[in-house]
Motif scaffolding. Structure first.
Motif, PDB file in Angstrom:
ATOM      1  N   TRP A 158      -0.542   3.307  -8.925  1.00  0.00           N
ATOM      2  CA  TRP A 158       1.439   3.011  -8.880  1.00  0.00           C
ATOM      3  C   TRP A 158       1.622   2.037  -7.540  1.00  0.00           C
ATOM      4  CZ3 TRP A 158       5.758   5.580  -6.068  1.00  0.00           C
ATOM      5  CH2 TRP A 158       6.704   4.893  -6.245  1.00  0.00           C
ATOM      6  N   ALA A 159       1.406   3.356  -6.763  1.00  0.00           N
ATOM      7  CA  ALA A 159       1.485   2.721  -5.549  1.00  0.00           C
ATOM      8  C   ALA A 159       1.356   1.943  -5.192  1.00  0.00           C
ATOM      9  CB  ALA A 159       0.996   3.685  -4.141  1.00  0.00           C
ATOM     10  N   VAL A 160       0.244   1.229  -4.912  1.00  0.00           N
ATOM     11  CA  VAL A 160      -0.470  -0.753  -4.727  1.00  0.00           C
ATOM     12  C   VAL A 160       0.731  -1.812  -5.265  1.00  0.00           C
ATOM     13  CG1 VAL A 160      -2.599  -1.494  -5.588  1.00  0.00           C
ATOM     14  CG2 VAL A 160      -2.937   0.033  -4.381  1.00  0.00           C
ATOM     15  N   SER A 161       0.746  -0.790  -6.468  1.00  0.00           N
ATOM     16  CA  SER A 161       1.720  -2.431  -7.376  1.00  0.00           C
ATOM     17  C   SER A 161       2.942  -1.863  -6.878  1.00  0.00           C
ATOM     18  CB  SER A 161       1.524  -1.577  -8.762  1.00  0.00           C
ATOM     19  OG  SER A 161       2.761  -0.348  -9.204  1.00  0.00           O
ATOM     20  N   GLU A 162       3.352  -1.256  -6.213  1.00  0.00           N
ATOM     21  CA  GLU A 162       4.901  -0.860  -5.590  1.00  0.00           C
ATOM     22  C   GLU A 162       4.594  -2.114  -4.244  1.00  0.00           C
ATOM     23  OE1 GLU A 162       8.430   0.549  -6.298  1.00  0.00           O
ATOM     24  OE2 GLU A 162       7.096  -0.083  -7.491  1.00  0.00           O
ATOM     25  N   LEU A 163       3.449  -1.980  -2.900  1.00  0.00           N
ATOM     26  CA  LEU A 163       3.036  -2.514  -2.044  1.00  0.00           C
ATOM     27  C   LEU A 163       3.559  -4.310  -2.496  1.00  0.00           C
ATOM     28  CD1 LEU A 163       2.330   0.342  -1.016  1.00  0.00           C
ATOM     29  CD2 LEU A 163       0.995  -0.904   0.563  1.00  0.00           C
ATOM     30  N   ALA A 164       2.134  -4.459  -2.957  1.00  0.00           N
ATOM     31  CA  ALA A 164       1.742  -5.806  -3.992  1.00  0.00           C
ATOM     32  C   ALA A 164       3.315  -6.129  -4.287  1.00  0.00           C
ATOM     33  CB  ALA A 164       0.622  -5.838  -4.789  1.00  0.00           C
ATOM     34  N   ALA A 165       4.085  -5.621  -4.998  1.00  0.00           N
ATOM     35  CA  ALA A 165       5.404  -5.903  -5.577  1.00  0.00           C
ATOM     36  C   ALA A 165       6.096  -6.761  -4.350  1.00  0.00           C
ATOM     37  CB  ALA A 165       6.114  -5.229  -6.707  1.00  0.00           C
ATOM     38  N   ASN A 166       6.311  -5.887  -3.718  1.00  0.00           N
ATOM     39  CA  ASN A 166       7.681  -5.705  -2.831  1.00  0.00           C
ATOM     40  C   ASN A 166       7.075  -7.136  -1.227  1.00  0.00           C
ATOM     41  OD1 ASN A 166       9.592  -3.938  -3.391  1.00  0.00           O
ATOM     42  ND2 ASN A 166       7.773  -3.051  -3.120  1.00  0.00           N
ATOM     43  N   HIS A 167       5.708  -7.137  -1.242  1.00  0.00           N
ATOM     44  CA  HIS A 167       5.166  -8.110  -0.133  1.00  0.00           C
ATOM     45  C   HIS A 167       4.096  -8.480  -0.789  1.00  0.00           C
ATOM     46  CE1 HIS A 167       4.293  -9.752   3.773  1.00  0.00           C
ATOM     47  NE2 HIS A 167       3.608  -8.629   4.148  1.00  0.00           N
ATOM     48  N   PRO A 168       3.969  -9.848  -1.372  1.00  0.00           N
ATOM     49  CA  PRO A 168       2.958 -10.776  -1.896  1.00  0.00           C
ATOM     50  C   PRO A 168       1.768 -10.765  -1.273  1.00  0.00           C
ATOM     51  CG  PRO A 168       4.858 -11.264  -3.289  1.00  0.00           C
ATOM     52  CD  PRO A 168       5.445 -10.503  -1.823  1.00  0.00           C
ATOM     53  N   LYS A 169       2.219 -10.546   0.232  1.00  0.00           N
ATOM     54  CA  LYS A 169       1.404 -11.559   0.967  1.00  0.00           C
ATOM     55  C   LYS A 169      -0.195 -10.161   1.694  1.00  0.00           C
ATOM     56  CE  LYS A 169       3.718 -15.167   3.860  1.00  0.00           C
ATOM     57  NZ  LYS A 169       4.208 -15.630   4.952  1.00  0.00           N
ATOM     58  N   CYS A 170      -0.031  -9.269   1.446  1.00  0.00           N
ATOM     59  CA  CYS A 170      -0.739  -7.921   1.291  1.00  0.00           C
ATOM     60  C   CYS A 170      -1.747  -7.914  -0.009  1.00  0.00           C
ATOM     61  CB  CYS A 170       0.072  -6.206   1.104  1.00  0.00           C
ATOM     62  SG  CYS A 170       0.362  -6.045  -0.946  1.00  0.00           S
ATOM     63  N   GLN A 171      -1.169  -8.741  -1.251  1.00  0.00           N
ATOM     64  CA  GLN A 171      -2.576  -9.073  -2.129  1.00  0.00           C
ATOM     65  C   GLN A 171      -4.378  -9.358  -1.863  1.00  0.00           C
ATOM     66  OE1 GLN A 171      -0.831 -12.312  -4.571  1.00  0.00           O
ATOM     67  NE2 GLN A 171       0.936 -10.848  -5.546  1.00  0.00           N
ATOM     68  N   ASP A 172      -3.622  -9.826  -0.614  1.00  0.00           N
ATOM     69  CA  ASP A 172      -5.701 -10.678   0.005  1.00  0.00           C
ATOM     70  C   ASP A 172      -5.709  -9.237   0.510  1.00  0.00           C
ATOM     71  OD1 ASP A 172      -5.235 -12.602  -1.142  1.00  0.00           O
ATOM     72  OD2 ASP A 172      -4.243 -13.759  -0.145  1.00  0.00           O
ATOM     73  N   ALA A 173      -5.545  -8.583   0.497  1.00  0.00           N
ATOM     74  CA  ALA A 173      -5.678  -7.636   1.766  1.00  0.00           C
ATOM     75  C   ALA A 173      -6.251  -6.549   0.931  1.00  0.00           C
ATOM     76  CB  ALA A 173      -4.434  -6.855   3.033  1.00  0.00           C
ATOM     77  N   PHE A 174      -5.653  -6.080  -0.214  1.00  0.00           N
ATOM     78  CA  PHE A 174      -6.499  -5.345  -1.632  1.00  0.00           C
ATOM     79  C   PHE A 174      -8.173  -5.498  -2.021  1.00  0.00           C
ATOM     80  CE2 PHE A 174      -2.439  -3.354  -1.926  1.00  0.00           C
ATOM     81  CZ  PHE A 174      -2.877  -1.980  -1.140  1.00  0.00           C
ATOM     82  N   LEU A 175      -7.599  -6.976  -1.797  1.00  0.00           N
ATOM     83  CA  LEU A 175      -8.487  -8.092  -2.700  1.00  0.00           C
ATOM     84  C   LEU A 175      -9.952  -8.066  -1.657  1.00  0.00           C
ATOM     85  CD1 LEU A 175     -10.493  -9.948  -4.598  1.00  0.00           C
ATOM     86  CD2 LEU A 175      -9.731 -12.425  -3.081  1.00  0.00           C
ATOM     87  N   GLN A 176      -9.402  -7.623  -0.715  1.00  0.00           N
ATOM     88  CA  GLN A 176     -11.157  -7.565   0.604  1.00  0.00           C
ATOM     89  C   GLN A 176     -11.288  -6.180   0.622  1.00  0.00           C
ATOM     90  OE1 GLN A 176      -8.757  -8.865   3.990  1.00  0.00           O
ATOM     91  NE2 GLN A 176      -9.044 -11.149   3.851  1.00  0.00           N
ATOM     92  N   HIS A 177     -10.901  -5.415   0.257  1.00  0.00           N
ATOM     93  CA  HIS A 177     -11.023  -4.009  -0.054  1.00  0.00           C
ATOM     94  C   HIS A 177     -11.574  -3.484  -1.160  1.00  0.00           C
ATOM     95  CE1 HIS A 177      -9.357  -3.729   4.566  1.00  0.00           C
ATOM     96  NE2 HIS A 177      -9.650  -2.738   4.494  1.00  0.00           N
ATOM     97  N   ASN A 178     -11.904  -4.227  -1.926  1.00  0.00           N
ATOM     98  CA  ASN A 178     -12.391  -4.471  -3.235  1.00  0.00           C
ATOM     99  C   ASN A 178     -11.777  -3.466  -4.440  1.00  0.00           C
ATOM    100  OD1 ASN A 178     -14.750  -5.052  -5.366  1.00  0.00           O
ATOM    101  ND2 ASN A 178     -15.803  -3.077  -4.259  1.00  0.00           N
ATOM    102  N   VAL A 179     -10.361  -3.567  -4.423  1.00  0.00           N
ATOM    103  CA  VAL A 179      -9.289  -2.654  -5.827  1.00  0.00           C
ATOM    104  C   VAL A 179      -9.595  -3.375  -6.112  1.00  0.00           C
ATOM    105  CG1 VAL A 179      -7.023  -1.850  -5.283  1.00  0.00           C
ATOM    106  CG2 VAL A 179      -8.094  -1.658  -3.150  1.00  0.00           C
ATOM    107  N   ILE A 180      -9.176  -3.884  -6.671  1.00  0.00           N
ATOM    108  CA  ILE A 180      -9.668  -4.801  -7.386  1.00  0.00           C
ATOM    109  C   ILE A 180     -10.321  -4.540  -8.780  1.00  0.00           C
ATOM    110  CG2 ILE A 180      -9.410  -7.062  -9.187  1.00  0.00           C
ATOM    111  CD1 ILE A 180      -7.459  -6.906  -6.283  1.00  0.00           C
ATOM    112  N   ARG A 181     -11.761  -4.220  -8.040  1.00  0.00           N
ATOM    113  CA  ARG A 181     -12.527  -4.267  -9.044  1.00  0.00           C
ATOM    114  C   ARG A 181     -12.660  -2.244  -9.611  1.00  0.00           C
ATOM    115  NH1 ARG A 181     -16.947  -7.578  -9.595  1.00  0.00           N
ATOM    116  NH2 ARG A 181     -15.450  -9.894  -9.629  1.00  0.00           N
ATOM    117  N   LEU A 182     -12.280  -1.933  -8.234  1.00  0.00           N
ATOM    118  CA  LEU A 182     -12.175  -0.264  -8.854  1.00  0.00           C
ATOM    119  C   LEU A 182     -11.099  -0.237  -9.369  1.00  0.00           C
ATOM    120  CD1 LEU A 182     -12.497   1.273  -5.272  1.00  0.00           C
ATOM    121  CD2 LEU A 182     -13.425   1.663  -6.745  1.00  0.00           C
ATOM    122  N   LEU A 183      -9.895  -1.477  -9.445  1.00  0.00           N
ATOM    123  CA  LEU A 183      -8.780  -0.658 -10.768  1.00  0.00           C
ATOM    124  C   LEU A 183      -8.832  -1.100 -12.240  1.00  0.00           C
ATOM    125  CD1 LEU A 183      -5.205  -2.280  -8.618  1.00  0.00           C
ATOM    126  CD2 LEU A 183      -5.766   0.486  -9.543  1.00  0.00           C
TER     127      LEU A 183
END
Length: 631
Positions: free
Chosen positions: A256-281
């Motif tokens: 949920w916190a990831v979704s809040e960060l991404a919703a309020n600042h879309p530019k942080c999306q790539d940071a989560f992608l680089q840390h492999n958060v997508i595959r974990l989700l």
């Protein structure tokens, strides 16, 4: 901290010099001795501070105020002890100056006492020592008199930094309350370096403390500046650790916190992608949804039925409806991020009911064996809670980001969404539909993603379309209908001319009483009928054949303004692409176009302004030819 200790050297030296001056003072000796007693106590506290581990942010501000107080006292003492007899005789020092200097020193004493006591409070708690009742109420330092909330924030952050696990858990809950109150408190927490201790607590604390810390991080993500600061503080690394290893309820709150960060600042999306958060989700929505594979991609020759998990359940449990144990997580059926406390978001231990699973035990290549042990017996509500937030996080991360959408669609996420859309609980279905909608919106604008993720031969793409059509054909006005309509419209260019099952359900929704549904159905059909769609003529014929013209005429004449505009745009495309349609003539589309030309508010729309004249000309040309017998 080393810089802070080094900066204590000057005030300590200055205080020692002032004590000497006070002893040498010839004028105003009683006032100087009064200052001296205060300066001696300040010196003692400064020496204690040099040996202690202090919360740096308020400590620096307190030190600055202490230096100013000492400088003020120095100006007075120097005049009292330096110079000749004549200067001392002629020196006139207002009595108020000594009172002001004494007051400043008293404030410094209070501030220094507070910073030392709050640090010792945390240290004592860390050692497990009992404290007196008065130590539980440290008091308000003078530096925070004008802003009491700042004192409270400092105290909680100090405990987060140096307290024991129990105290840190309580402090995290207090930070959640402060962050939830208003935006200003949240900004103060971030400015006062509250994020790093929260992230440490996420990695080191107990499950309830981890959950409170993750909730606080999500609540603090109020704007792009706050999110940037949290990304720099290392929030991605901390979240990755939790998504790999923590209890499922904590993982759900982090998602949920990831979704809040991404919703309020879309530019942080790539940071989560680089840390492999997508595959974990994706791993979390795939757990007990589809079979796990060493690779994320679903084999192209594998049938949809072969990848659905085969659960071994007893006769009683197999008859339970999917929603029987549905969670009520922070994200509700409306999809709005909840701000309720984490304790209310999932059931307590007393409600846990282990379930028996079948066949092959599920393992995730991206998670350690230790992290998956016991997940199968977790409470179904908590499993749904995690899936709901993981789906929501994937949706916000995918919004407008082709790279993340590609990463998601190359995994088994599409297949998971299609299954969850049918069989999961209310929240999971809704967030899965919203995630699909964001992916489809990106695919509409990105031909490469559209061709790779939604090619007609892809089993996962077919499964998604089947489920979208199931919702649209059912036509129940719920939270799933509109996003599913949007998905079909965005995928309009992926359907072949032989795919005849999509247009009919969308046309029937034009007759829906809810304006929102009619509006979205008209917008979706417009994407099929638009000249940008290679098969626009075939699709227009299908729209007319299913009776779309008569519904559109009603909306143009009597619909709400937004529905009127959407319906008129679709009418223009139909008249432009298939002007020779007898159904359009019977529906008196030319009359509708004439009437629309006379409505000034309709022609204000740029698209209508460009389409309406040409559509009218084509219809007039066809009808004139019919009248002359050319047809």
């Amino acid at each position: 901290m080393d810089d802070l200790r080094a900066s204590l050297a000057r005030p300590i030296q200055l205080a020692e010099q002032l004590i000497k001056w006070a002893d040498e003072a010839q004028a105003c000796r009683s006032e100087c001795q009064n200052l001296k007693s205060r300066i001696e106590r300040v010196t003692t506290l400064l020496r204690q501070a040099a040996r202690a581990e202090l919360y740096e942010r308020p400590a620096r501000r307190i030190l600055e105020d202490t230096v100013r107080a000492l400088d003020k006292a120095a100006a007075l003492l120097e005049r009292c002890c330096c110079g000749g007899l004549l200067r001392r005789v002629l020196t006139i020092i207002p009595a108020g100056s000594f009172k002001k200097a004494a007051s400043l020193l008293d404030n410094s004493l209070g501030d220094l006492t507070w910073i030392l006591r709050v640090s010792s409070y945390a240290a004592a708690d860390d050692d497990g020592d009992d404290q007196d009742d008065e130590d539980d109420h440290i008091g308000l330092p003078p530096i925070a008199q004008n802003e009491p909330i700042l004192f409270l924030i400092w105290e909680q952050i100090a405990v987060l930094q140096y307290g024991g696990l129990e105290a840190r858990a309580d402090a995290a809950a207090s930070v959640v309350s402060l962050a939830r109150d208003n935006d200003r408190y949240g900004k103060l927490i971030i400015e006062e370096d509250g994020v790093p201790p929260l992230l440490r607590l996420i990695k080191e604390g107990r499950a309830d403390a981890q959950e409170s810390a993750a909730l606080a991080i999500g609540l603090l993500a109020r704007d792009p500046e706050c999110v940037d600061l949290m990304i720099l503080a290392g929030v991605c690394t901390s979240f990755v650790k939790i998504l790999k290893e923590a209890p499922m309820k904590v993982q759900g709150m982090v998602a949920w916190a990831v979704s809040e960060l991404a919703a309020n600042h879309p530019k942080c999306q790539d940071a989560f992608l680089q840390h492999n958060v997508i595959r974990l989700l994706v791993s979390h929505i795939a757990f007990e949804t589809v079979q796990e594979h060493s690779k994320y991609a679903v084999a192209s020759k594998m049938s949809i039925h072969s990848v659905v998990m085969d659960k071994k359940t007893n006769d009683t449990s197999s008859q339970d409806p999917p929603d029987a144990t549905a969670a009520k997580p922070v994200v509700g059926c409306s999809g709005t991020a909840g701000t309720s406390s984490s304790s209310a978001a999932a059931p307590g231990p007393s409600s846990a009911r282990p379930t028996s699973l079948a066949g092959t035990r599920v393992h995730n290549a991206s998670m350690s064996a230790a992290s998956t042990r016991g997940r199968e017996s977790e409470d179904p509500e908590i499993k749904a809670y995690l899936k709901s937030h993981a789906a929501r996080a994937l949706g916000t991360l995918a919004t407008g980001n082709p790279a993340i959408c590609k990463n998601i669609t190359e995994s088994r996420a599409l297949l998971c969404f299609s299954i969850l859309l049918e069989k999961a609980t209310c929240d999971v279905r809704y967030n899965s539909a919203m995630a699909l909608m964001e992916i489809c919106r990106v695919a509409e604008q990105n031909p490469e993603l559209r061709r790779s993720a939604f090619k007609p031969t892809s089993p996962s793409a077919r499964a998604v379309v089947d489920q979208l059509l199931r919702v649209v054909e059912k036509a129940d006005y719920d939270e799933l209908l509109v996003p599913c309509i949007t998905c079909l419209g965005c995928l309009s260019r992926t359907f072949r001319a032989t795919e005849t099952r999509v247009i009919g359900p969308l046309v029937r929704l034009l007759d829906e009483r809810e304006a929102e549904v009619s509006l979205e159905a008209a917008a979706a059909l417009t994407k099929f009928a638009s000249t940008e769609n290679y098969l626009h003529v075939d699709h227009c014929k299908a729209i007319v054949a299913h009776g779309g013209a008569k519904h559109l005429v009603q909306h143009v004449y009597f619909g709400e303004q937004a529905v009127q505009t959407a319906a008129l745009i679709l009418v223009c495309f139909l008249a432009h692409n298939v002007p020779d349609s007898e159904e359009l003539v019977q529906a008196e589309i030319l009359t509708v176009l004439d009437w629309a030309c006379k409505q000034g508010y309709m022609s204000q729309d740029p698209l209508i302004e460009s389409l309406l004249p040409e559509a009218k000309i084509r219809m007039e040309l066809y009808q004139s030819r019919v009248a002359k017998g050319y047809y």
